[in-house]
Every structure is written in C-alpha cells, then in structure tokens.
Design a protein around this motif. Structure first.
Motif, PDB file in Angstrom:
ATOM      1  N   LEU A  75       0.833  -1.207   0.000  1.00  0.00           N
ATOM      2  CA  LEU A  75       0.000   0.000   0.000  1.00  0.00           C
ATOM      3  C   LEU A  75       0.868   1.258   0.000  1.00  0.00           C
ATOM      4  O   LEU A  75       0.537   2.255  -0.660  1.00  0.00           O
ATOM      5  CB  LEU A  75      -0.934  -0.008   1.213  1.00  0.00           C
ATOM      6  N   ASP A  76       2.002   1.205   0.712  1.00  0.00           N
ATOM      7  CA  ASP A  76       2.939   2.336   0.698  1.00  0.00           C
ATOM      8  C   ASP A  76       3.494   2.562  -0.709  1.00  0.00           C
ATOM      9  O   ASP A  76       3.652   3.705  -1.160  1.00  0.00           O
ATOM     10  CB  ASP A  76       4.090   2.094   1.670  1.00  0.00           C
ATOM     11  N   LEU A  77       3.799   1.474  -1.411  1.00  0.00           N
ATOM     12  CA  LEU A  77       4.314   1.595  -2.775  1.00  0.00           C
ATOM     13  C   LEU A  77       3.291   2.259  -3.694  1.00  0.00           C
ATOM     14  O   LEU A  77       3.632   3.096  -4.534  1.00  0.00           O
ATOM     15  CB  LEU A  77       4.702   0.222  -3.330  1.00  0.00           C
ATOM     16  N   VAL A  78       2.034   1.885  -3.530  1.00  0.00           N
ATOM     17  CA  VAL A  78       0.966   2.514  -4.326  1.00  0.00           C
ATOM     18  C   VAL A  78       0.878   4.001  -4.002  1.00  0.00           C
ATOM     19  O   VAL A  78       0.757   4.847  -4.895  1.00  0.00           O
ATOM     20  CB  VAL A  78      -0.382   1.802  -4.084  1.00  0.00           C
ATOM     21  N   ALA A  79       0.960   4.335  -2.717  1.00  0.00           N
ATOM     22  CA  ALA A  79       0.923   5.749  -2.309  1.00  0.00           C
ATOM     23  C   ALA A  79       2.087   6.532  -2.898  1.00  0.00           C
ATOM     24  O   ALA A  79       1.973   7.736  -3.158  1.00  0.00           O
ATOM     25  CB  ALA A  79       0.928   5.855  -0.781  1.00  0.00           C
ATOM     26  N   ALA A 124      -5.396  -6.932  -2.871  1.00  0.00           N
ATOM     27  CA  ALA A 124      -6.511  -6.884  -3.822  1.00  0.00           C
ATOM     28  C   ALA A 124      -7.765  -6.335  -3.161  1.00  0.00           C
ATOM     29  O   ALA A 124      -8.542  -5.595  -3.782  1.00  0.00           O
ATOM     30  CB  ALA A 124      -6.771  -8.273  -4.398  1.00  0.00           C
ATOM     31  N   SER A 125      -7.963  -6.664  -1.881  1.00  0.00           N
ATOM     32  CA  SER A 125      -9.156  -6.174  -1.173  1.00  0.00           C
ATOM     33  C   SER A 125      -9.121  -4.660  -0.986  1.00  0.00           C
ATOM     34  O   SER A 125     -10.157  -4.025  -0.764  1.00  0.00           O
ATOM     35  CB  SER A 125      -9.290  -6.866   0.190  1.00  0.00           C
ATOM     36  N   GLU A 126      -7.920  -4.075  -1.109  1.00  0.00           N
ATOM     37  CA  GLU A 126      -7.769  -2.613  -1.013  1.00  0.00           C
ATOM     38  C   GLU A 126      -7.800  -1.956  -2.392  1.00  0.00           C
ATOM     39  O   GLU A 126      -7.523  -0.762  -2.520  1.00  0.00           O
ATOM     40  CB  GLU A 126      -6.443  -2.279  -0.319  1.00  0.00           C
ATOM     41  N   GLY A 127      -8.101  -2.744  -3.415  1.00  0.00           N
ATOM     42  CA  GLY A 127      -8.224  -2.190  -4.760  1.00  0.00           C
ATOM     43  C   GLY A 127      -6.926  -2.095  -5.532  1.00  0.00           C
ATOM     44  O   GLY A 127      -6.871  -1.458  -6.590  1.00  0.00           O
ATOM     45  N   VAL A 128      -5.854  -2.730  -5.027  1.00  0.00           N
ATOM     46  CA  VAL A 128      -4.554  -2.693  -5.700  1.00  0.00           C
ATOM     47  C   VAL A 128      -4.552  -3.694  -6.859  1.00  0.00           C
ATOM     48  O   VAL A 128      -5.057  -4.807  -6.731  1.00  0.00           O
ATOM     49  CB  VAL A 128      -3.421  -3.030  -4.708  1.00  0.00           C
ATOM     50  N   ALA A 136      -7.315 -16.538  -7.932  1.00  0.00           N
ATOM     51  CA  ALA A 136      -8.593 -16.696  -7.228  1.00  0.00           C
ATOM     52  C   ALA A 136      -8.689 -15.734  -6.049  1.00  0.00           C
ATOM     53  O   ALA A 136      -9.786 -15.296  -5.671  1.00  0.00           O
ATOM     54  CB  ALA A 136      -8.746 -18.132  -6.745  1.00  0.00           C
ATOM     55  N   ALA A 137      -7.529 -15.361  -5.469  1.00  0.00           N
ATOM     56  CA  ALA A 137      -7.495 -14.444  -4.324  1.00  0.00           C
ATOM     57  C   ALA A 137      -7.522 -12.981  -4.745  1.00  0.00           C
ATOM     58  O   ALA A 137      -7.538 -12.097  -3.895  1.00  0.00           O
ATOM     59  CB  ALA A 137      -6.252 -14.720  -3.476  1.00  0.00           C
ATOM     60  N   GLY A 138      -7.494 -12.732  -6.063  1.00  0.00           N
ATOM     61  CA  GLY A 138      -7.625 -11.356  -6.533  1.00  0.00           C
ATOM     62  C   GLY A 138      -6.489 -10.826  -7.374  1.00  0.00           C
ATOM     63  O   GLY A 138      -6.535  -9.675  -7.827  1.00  0.00           O
ATOM     64  N   ALA A 139      -5.432 -11.621  -7.606  1.00  0.00           N
ATOM     65  CA  ALA A 139      -4.349 -11.168  -8.479  1.00  0.00           C
ATOM     66  C   ALA A 139      -4.880 -10.983  -9.894  1.00  0.00           C
ATOM     67  O   ALA A 139      -5.797 -11.676 -10.331  1.00  0.00           O
ATOM     68  CB  ALA A 139      -3.200 -12.165  -8.472  1.00  0.00           C
ATOM     69  N   ALA A 140      -4.253 -10.051 -10.635  1.00  0.00           N
ATOM     70  CA  ALA A 140      -4.717  -9.736 -11.987  1.00  0.00           C
ATOM     71  C   ALA A 140      -3.730 -10.166 -13.064  1.00  0.00           C
ATOM     72  O   ALA A 140      -4.081 -10.161 -14.248  1.00  0.00           O
ATOM     73  CB  ALA A 140      -4.955  -8.225 -12.106  1.00  0.00           C
ATOM     74  N   LEU A 141      -2.510 -10.553 -12.671  1.00  0.00           N
ATOM     75  CA  LEU A 141      -1.431 -10.811 -13.630  1.00  0.00           C
ATOM     76  C   LEU A 141      -0.517 -11.885 -13.058  1.00  0.00           C
ATOM     77  O   LEU A 141      -0.252 -11.906 -11.858  1.00  0.00           O
ATOM     78  CB  LEU A 141      -0.642  -9.512 -13.842  1.00  0.00           C
ATOM     79  N   VAL A 142      -0.026 -12.769 -13.929  1.00  0.00           N
ATOM     80  CA  VAL A 142       0.960 -13.775 -13.522  1.00  0.00           C
ATOM     81  C   VAL A 142       2.309 -13.398 -14.123  1.00  0.00           C
ATOM     82  O   VAL A 142       2.435 -13.242 -15.338  1.00  0.00           O
ATOM     83  CB  VAL A 142       0.555 -15.187 -13.981  1.00  0.00           C
ATOM     84  N   ASN A 143       3.316 -13.247 -13.259  1.00  0.00           N
ATOM     85  CA  ASN A 143       4.675 -12.902 -13.667  1.00  0.00           C
ATOM     86  C   ASN A 143       5.549 -14.121 -13.401  1.00  0.00           C
ATOM     87  O   ASN A 143       5.969 -14.370 -12.273  1.00  0.00           O
ATOM     88  CB  ASN A 143       5.158 -11.686 -12.872  1.00  0.00           C
ATOM     89  N   ASP A 144       5.827 -14.898 -14.454  1.00  0.00           N
ATOM     90  CA  ASP A 144       6.554 -16.160 -14.330  1.00  0.00           C
ATOM     91  C   ASP A 144       7.958 -15.976 -14.900  1.00  0.00           C
ATOM     92  O   ASP A 144       8.129 -15.855 -16.114  1.00  0.00           O
ATOM     93  CB  ASP A 144       5.791 -17.247 -15.095  1.00  0.00           C
TER      94      ASP A 144
END
Length: 292
Positions: free
Chosen positions: A49-53, A90-94, A111-119
């Motif tokens: 969350l700090d990184l987003v801020a 994800a629950s905080e909208g990140v 399933a927990a809310g991730a939007a992207l897979v970085n493999d």
C-alpha cells in the motif's frame, strides 16, 4: 513501431498513458534486495500500500527468491507466504501481480484477486502453468529464462545476446500462444540478470527496440540488480549494496520508458514514478512539436 504502439495495451489490466510502475513486495527471508523486511503478512500488505501511495500502478508479490544461489521453497510455504498478501492488497483495490513459477500458486493467487501472472521461467518451470493462465484468461509475463540459478549464473554464454534472447523469447511466446493464452494478454521480459552478466544486461538495454519488435508489451526489471552495482563500482571498486542502487535504477527506468517499455519493475517506487512521468512529458512535448 512507434513507442506508444510498442508500449501496448494488456487486456485485463488498466491502461496507462505512460510506462507503468510495478512495485515489488518480496515476502521472503532471503531476497537479494530486501529479504526479511516484509516477511510478515501485515508488513507486506502495508509495504504494498505504501508503494501505491508513492506512485506504483501495480504491485508484484513473490514468495520465493530468484536470486543466484537461492534455495527453492516448497509449494505449501510459498502459498502460505503469498496468498494472504495478494488477498489483502486486492481487497484494497490494488492491481496485483503474482511472481511465481508454480501453476498452483498462480491459480490460487488469481482466485485471491491477483490480476497478472509474472513467471520468470516463461512457463518452462511448471508444465501446468500455461494451461492455468489460459483457463483463467489472466495476462502473463513471459521472461527469458535458462534455468534456476541455484548453481550460480547458469548457462550465461552468448554469441549474440540480443539475437539469442529475442529468438528464445519468440519461441516461448509461440509456445504460450499454442497453449491458449491470448496474444493481447502476453508481456515479454528480457530477464536482466538471469543467466546474464553485466555486459549482457547493458547490451539488452541498448537494444530494447529489438525486444519491442516481438510485438508484445515489454516489462523491464532492472531494479538494484548486479549489473548496476558493477556500473556504479567502476573497474576497481566494490559494488554498492543493493539498496544503494535506486538512483541508478531510476535512470534505467527513464531510459526504458523513453524506449517504449510498457512497465518497469522496481523496489523503490518514488524516484522511478517521477522518472517515467518526466519521460512521458518529454514524449508529449515532442509529439506536440511534431503536430505543429
């Protein structure tokens, strides 16, 4: 291909009018850069969350260190580290990316809310990964990879690093497409520091146009890596510690943004967020001048 068209749109993710900033959250005790600092779930979520801020557009959460010589963790431990952090952010909208080579971890994280897979293996480490990504419709980062770095800098010999990395990435993209992942959901990453020495990394950065020529958005992950330490140290000096390479990282971020990268992945966000905005402003000034 123009810089803007090269930057591209990744279906399933927000669209930014500039190079995006991906902040890093390592939920590990042994990351080369910040191992142990954010190992606790609460601390890791707060850090994200700090990184987003500070200006991160998305946050990359990983539970297994990929530094040279790192020992692999088992699946249960990786899940225990990663899933609560992904869910919390994800629950905080990140917008959350999960950094994993395991299909099971990717599936649970999505399933927990991730939007992207970085493999970092581009689907090579786990044969089930491409199937999971295709079935969920998630965007997928395909990185250039020549194996785990448990034995050090493995298979780092190249006759022509740019051509070989481009060709090997092209082959991986073709495999990912054949596995059912949509072309507009694929991101490519040259894998700086992975089976590459400092000279290889610098030559790849000098030829990002060749990587953009693959026709997919480009992620550049140079943050705090060994090659920056070598550059800063000079021919005789000792490389500065990883956390003293953030100004150099921001310089690479500006160069990558100017070249047309879709995103840069960094540990310290604020300087890079400023750098990509300056690059975008210069790009805008050039476009405005050309329109006169």
């Amino acid at each position: 291909m123009s810089k803007q068209s090269g930057r591209g749109r990744v279906v399933g993710l927000p669209e930014w009018d500039r190079c995006a900033v991906m902040g890093v959250v390592n939920v590990t005790p042994d990351s080369f850069s910040d191992g142990g600092r954010f190992f606790d779930t609460t601390a890791a979520v707060k850090h994200g969350l700090d990184l987003v801020a500070e200006g991160a557009d998305l946050v990359d959460v990983g539970g297994e260190s990929t530094r040279p010589g790192a020992t692999r963790v088992d699946e249960a431990e990786e899940l225990k580290r990663v899933i609560p952090v992904v869910r919390g952010l994800a629950s905080e909208g990140v917008t959350v990316s999960v950094d994993t080579v395991r299909a099971s971890v990717a599936e649970r994280a999505l399933a927990a809310g991730a939007a992207l897979v970085n493999d970092v293996s581009g689907g090579l480490a786990d044969p089930a990964m491409i199937q999971v990504v295709a079935a969920t419709g998630a965007p997928f980062v395909v990185m250039h990879w020549r194996g785990f770095l448990e034995g050090g800098n493995v298979k780092g010999a190249y006759d022509d690093v740019v051509t070989e990395v481009v060709d090997e990435l092209h082959a991986r993209v073709e495999a990912v497409l054949a596995g059912g992942v949509a072309p507009d959901r694929i991101v490519v990453d040259p894998g700086l520091g992975f089976s590459k020495d400092a000279e290889h990394d610098l030559v790849l950065l000098a030829h990002l146009d060749r990587l953009l020529g693959l026709g997919h958005p480009l992620l550049v992950a140079a943050s705090r890596k060994r090659f920056l330490g070598r550059v800063l140290a000079g021919p005789e000096g000792a490389p500065p510690p990883a956390r003293e390479r953030d100004a150099a990282t921001a310089a690479v971020s500006a160069l990558a943004a100017h070249a047309g990268a879709w995103a840069v992945r960094v540990h310290e966000v604020r300087a890079t967020a400023d750098a990509v905005r300056v690059a975008r402003a210069v790009e805008g000034a050039r476009a405005a001048e050309g329109a006169r």
